[in-house]
Design a protein around this motif. Structure first.
Motif, PDB file in Angstrom:
ATOM      1  N   PHE A   5       0.837  -1.193   0.000  1.00 42.30           N
ATOM      2  CA  PHE A   5       0.000   0.000   0.000  1.00 42.30           C
ATOM      3  C   PHE A   5       0.877   1.250   0.000  1.00 42.30           C
ATOM      4  N   PHE A   6       0.414   2.277  -0.712  1.00 40.43           N
ATOM      5  CA  PHE A   6       1.132   3.547  -0.732  1.00 40.43           C
ATOM      6  C   PHE A   6       0.127   4.691  -0.635  1.00 40.43           C
ATOM      7  N   THR A   7       0.493   5.717   0.153  1.00 34.99           N
ATOM      8  CA  THR A   7      -0.415   6.824   0.461  1.00 34.99           C
ATOM      9  C   THR A   7       0.201   8.165   0.068  1.00 34.99           C
ATOM     10  N   SER A   8      -0.623   9.039  -0.503  1.00 34.98           N
ATOM     11  CA  SER A   8      -0.231  10.426  -0.783  1.00 34.98           C
ATOM     12  C   SER A   8      -1.380  11.350  -0.418  1.00 34.98           C
ATOM     13  N   GLU A   9      -1.059  12.640  -0.288  1.00 34.97           N
ATOM     14  CA  GLU A   9      -2.093  13.613   0.043  1.00 34.97           C
ATOM     15  C   GLU A   9      -2.047  14.806  -0.897  1.00 34.97           C
ATOM     16  N   ASP A 128      -3.040   8.001 -17.552  1.00 35.27           N
ATOM     17  CA  ASP A 128      -2.766   8.800 -18.746  1.00 35.27           C
ATOM     18  C   ASP A 128      -1.813   9.962 -18.487  1.00 35.27           C
ATOM     19  N   SER A 129      -1.795  10.467 -17.247  1.00 30.33           N
ATOM     20  CA  SER A 129      -0.908  11.584 -16.934  1.00 30.33           C
ATOM     21  C   SER A 129       0.506  11.131 -16.588  1.00 30.33           C
ATOM     22  N   LEU A 130       0.712   9.823 -16.526  1.00 27.55           N
ATOM     23  CA  LEU A 130       2.010   9.236 -16.174  1.00 27.55           C
ATOM     24  C   LEU A 130       2.496   9.715 -14.802  1.00 27.55           C
ATOM     25  N   MET A 131       1.532   9.769 -13.875  1.00 30.21           N
ATOM     26  CA  MET A 131       1.806  10.148 -12.490  1.00 30.21           C
ATOM     27  C   MET A 131       1.483   8.984 -11.562  1.00 30.21           C
ATOM     28  N   PRO A 132       2.112   8.938 -10.376  1.00 30.97           N
ATOM     29  CA  PRO A 132       1.752   7.918  -9.389  1.00 30.97           C
ATOM     30  C   PRO A 132       0.280   8.027  -8.997  1.00 30.97           C
ATOM     31  N   SER A 133      -0.363   6.892  -8.782  1.00 29.95           N
ATOM     32  CA  SER A 133      -1.813   6.862  -8.598  1.00 29.95           C
ATOM     33  C   SER A 133      -2.289   7.589  -7.346  1.00 29.95           C
ATOM     34  N   ALA A 134      -1.575   7.456  -6.239  1.00 27.64           N
ATOM     35  CA  ALA A 134      -2.062   8.037  -4.981  1.00 27.64           C
ATOM     36  C   ALA A 134      -2.150   9.560  -5.066  1.00 27.64           C
ATOM     37  N   GLY A 160      -9.271  22.536   3.055  1.00 23.32           N
ATOM     38  CA  GLY A 160      -9.547  21.107   2.929  1.00 23.32           C
ATOM     39  C   GLY A 160      -8.322  20.336   2.479  1.00 23.32           C
ATOM     40  N   LYS A 161      -8.405  19.026   2.638  1.00 23.09           N
ATOM     41  CA  LYS A 161      -7.307  18.168   2.200  1.00 23.09           C
ATOM     42  C   LYS A 161      -7.817  16.754   1.994  1.00 23.09           C
ATOM     43  N   ALA A 162      -7.060  15.969   1.246  1.00 22.39           N
ATOM     44  CA  ALA A 162      -7.429  14.582   0.963  1.00 22.39           C
ATOM     45  C   ALA A 162      -6.193  13.709   0.996  1.00 22.39           C
ATOM     46  N   GLN A 163      -6.399  12.480   1.405  1.00 24.89           N
ATOM     47  CA  GLN A 163      -5.316  11.496   1.454  1.00 24.89           C
ATOM     48  C   GLN A 163      -5.843  10.185   0.882  1.00 24.89           C
ATOM     49  N   VAL A 164      -5.117   9.630  -0.072  1.00 25.51           N
ATOM     50  CA  VAL A 164      -5.556   8.416  -0.763  1.00 25.51           C
ATOM     51  C   VAL A 164      -4.504   7.330  -0.601  1.00 25.51           C
ATOM     52  N   THR A 165      -4.960   6.138  -0.213  1.00 23.97           N
ATOM     53  CA  THR A 165      -4.088   4.971  -0.114  1.00 23.97           C
ATOM     54  C   THR A 165      -4.430   4.007  -1.244  1.00 23.97           C
ATOM     55  N   VAL A 166      -3.426   3.646  -2.025  1.00 27.09           N
ATOM     56  CA  VAL A 166      -3.603   2.759  -3.174  1.00 27.09           C
ATOM     57  C   VAL A 166      -2.966   1.411  -2.864  1.00 27.09           C
ATOM     58  N   GLU A 167      -3.686   0.360  -3.171  1.00 32.28           N
ATOM     59  CA  GLU A 167      -3.143  -0.992  -3.043  1.00 32.28           C
ATOM     60  C   GLU A 167      -2.522  -1.403  -4.371  1.00 32.28           C
ATOM     61  N   TYR A 168      -1.285  -1.892  -4.295  1.00 34.98           N
ATOM     62  CA  TYR A 168      -0.559  -2.345  -5.476  1.00 34.98           C
ATOM     63  C   TYR A 168      -0.420  -3.867  -5.443  1.00 34.98           C
ATOM     64  N   SER A 169      -0.459  -4.466  -6.619  1.00 35.55           N
ATOM     65  CA  SER A 169      -0.227  -5.901  -6.723  1.00 35.55           C
ATOM     66  C   SER A 169       1.260  -6.196  -6.573  1.00 35.55           C
ATOM     67  N   TYR A 251       6.238   9.500  -3.739  1.00 34.36           N
ATOM     68  CA  TYR A 251       6.515   8.281  -4.493  1.00 34.36           C
ATOM     69  C   TYR A 251       7.886   8.318  -5.155  1.00 34.36           C
ATOM     70  N   ALA A 252       8.448   9.515  -5.243  1.00 37.48           N
ATOM     71  CA  ALA A 252       9.768   9.708  -5.851  1.00 37.48           C
ATOM     72  C   ALA A 252      10.576  10.637  -4.955  1.00 37.48           C
ATOM     73  N   PRO A 253      11.915  10.656  -5.105  1.00 44.70           N
ATOM     74  CA  PRO A 253      12.738  11.559  -4.284  1.00 44.70           C
ATOM     75  C   PRO A 253      12.408  13.021  -4.544  1.00 44.70           C
ATOM     76  N   HIS A 254      12.801  13.867  -3.596  1.00 45.62           N
ATOM     77  CA  HIS A 254      12.633  15.313  -3.738  1.00 45.62           C
ATOM     78  C   HIS A 254      13.926  15.995  -3.313  1.00 45.62           C
ATOM     79  N   GLY A 255      14.353  16.997  -4.073  1.00 41.11           N
ATOM     80  CA  GLY A 255      15.604  17.682  -3.766  1.00 41.11           C
ATOM     81  C   GLY A 255      15.513  18.656  -2.613  1.00 41.11           C
ATOM     82  N   GLY A 256      14.277  19.003  -2.182  1.00 42.65           N
ATOM     83  CA  GLY A 256      14.099  19.860  -1.024  1.00 42.65           C
ATOM     84  C   GLY A 256      13.732  21.287  -1.331  1.00 42.65           C
TER      85      GLY A 256
END
Length: 372
Positions: A5-9, A128-134, A160-169, A251-256
């Motif tokens: 599982f992976f989560t983003s907001e 289609d946007s080639l972005m991580p799903s969460a 407001g805010k949202a947080q989505v958890t995606v299940e990966y195979s 889902y990917a590194p960030h330079g800060g």
């Protein structure tokens, strides 16, 4: 390997940090004024009925203090803040913008990099946007909340805010959304009515999730029960505190380095746009299912210090070599490639800087050349 599982907001335009980001981008837009010689790095702090802006600029437009204040108030008004302790018309405003250091200017006047640092770009073939799903679905939710509010659902507040958890195979494919956490500011008349708020919010957000949710998906709406006090009255906001929301949701590194408030000679911004462009073109070419790019710079130097390409678990020096030979990675080259002096910075502020197909760095015009 089991499923994982992976989560983003994501956050709405009325989240305090995004209010600060939008003010910074709006003021920077004005100060840059599509002029290649102008420079701006604007920081904003918002709190209970107050806004403070600061930063370093190279332009005489900084002297138009009344107009800058008007821009700030209008930005807050457009977001929709007219509450007692954060109202666009009654808040106090302080402007601490000053002139850019001559030591920095000498390195950037000829379009050397505006600072040292490393920037990352990422793309994957999950949608289609080639972005991580969460992060993709988190942005869809928060944008839908803001759109509904602007379209007349006035029981909602701007925050407001949202947080989505995606299940990966076990083969790294997103298969379903397992959990959605969503908090939205609401009117006093819905205080202590969590079931009604949940019903209304689910009606707005579920259509944005396509077929990714099922009967077992858990929706947690306003988990504390009430969300009446919101925005900068409830939580101080500062420019640059939502850098993970702005990029790939962790889902990917960030330079800060943050993006908002900076003109595009600052490679924190323009370098990250180029890194995304390269990663997206690599994935669009079909050469890999995912790609991570790192570019690094030294202040005042035009050419990058390093370039790193990582595709499907392998370092691809052959692709790095092709990029060095065929793509201009200097700050001015990036600016010209994406026409960044004409960019409306506020188009990027909310719901991510990546995955919006109308932005120039989302083009896949070199994908065919990268399929090797």
């Amino acid at each position: 390997m089991k499923n994982y599982f992976f989560t983003s907001e994501s956050v709405t335009e009325g989240h305090p940090d995004k209010v600060a980001d939008l003010i910074s981008d709006t003021v920077a837009n004005y100060l840059i004024n599509q002029n290649e010689s102008h420079r701006a790095a604007i920081e904003t702090m918002v709190s209970s009925n107050m806004v403070t802006i600061a930063g370093e600029v190279k332009t005489d437009l900084m002297n138009n203090t009344d107009l800058i204040e008007e821009l700030v108030r209008q930005t807050i008004r457009n977001i929709g803040y007219e509450q007692k302790n954060f109202h666009w018309n009654t808040l106090s405003f302080k402007n601490l913008i000053h002139t850019q250091s001559a030591d920095i200017a000498r390195g950037t006047d000829d379009f050397g990099a505006g600072d040292q640092g490393m920037m990352f770009g990422y793309a994957c073939n999950e949608n289609d946007s080639l972005m991580p799903s969460a992060i993709y679905y988190s942005h869809k939710i928060t944008k839908a909340l803001s759109t509904a509010r602007h379209n007349g659902q006035d029981w909602m507040g701007p925050d407001g805010k949202a947080q989505v958890t995606v299940e990966y195979s076990n083969v790294n494919d997103p298969v379903r959304i397992s959990n959605v956490v969503c908090s939205t500011q609401h009117s006093k008349d819905l205080k202590d009515s969590p079931d009604e708020v949940q019903k209304r919010v689910e009606k707005i957000i579920k259509p944005e999730l396509n077929d990714m949710f099922d009967d077992d998906t858990i929706f947690q709406i306003n988990p504390t029960g009430n969300f009446v006090t919101g925005g900068p009255d409830g939580d101080t906001g500062v420019t640059g505190r939502k850098i993970i929301v702005d990029t790939y949701g962790g889902y990917a590194p960030h330079g800060g380095g943050a993006f908002s408030g900076k003109d595009c000679t600052k490679v924190d911004r323009s370098g990250a746009y180029m890194a995304r462009y390269l990663a997206k073109n690599i994935v669009a070419s079909g050469v890999s299912q995912n790609a991570t790019i790192q570019i690094s710079y030294a202040i005042g130097i035009k050419e990058p210090v390093s370039l790193y390409v990582y595709c499907d678990g392998k370092v691809r020096n052959d692709i790095s070599d092709w990029i060095y030979q065929n793509v201009d990675l200097t700050p001015l080259g990036i600016i010209r490639k994406f026409n960044l002096f004409k960019l409306d910075l506020t188009e990027t502020t909310n719901y991510g800087h990546f995955g919006k197909n109308h932005l120039a760095w989302e083009n896949t015009d070199i994908a065919k050349q990268l399929n090797f």
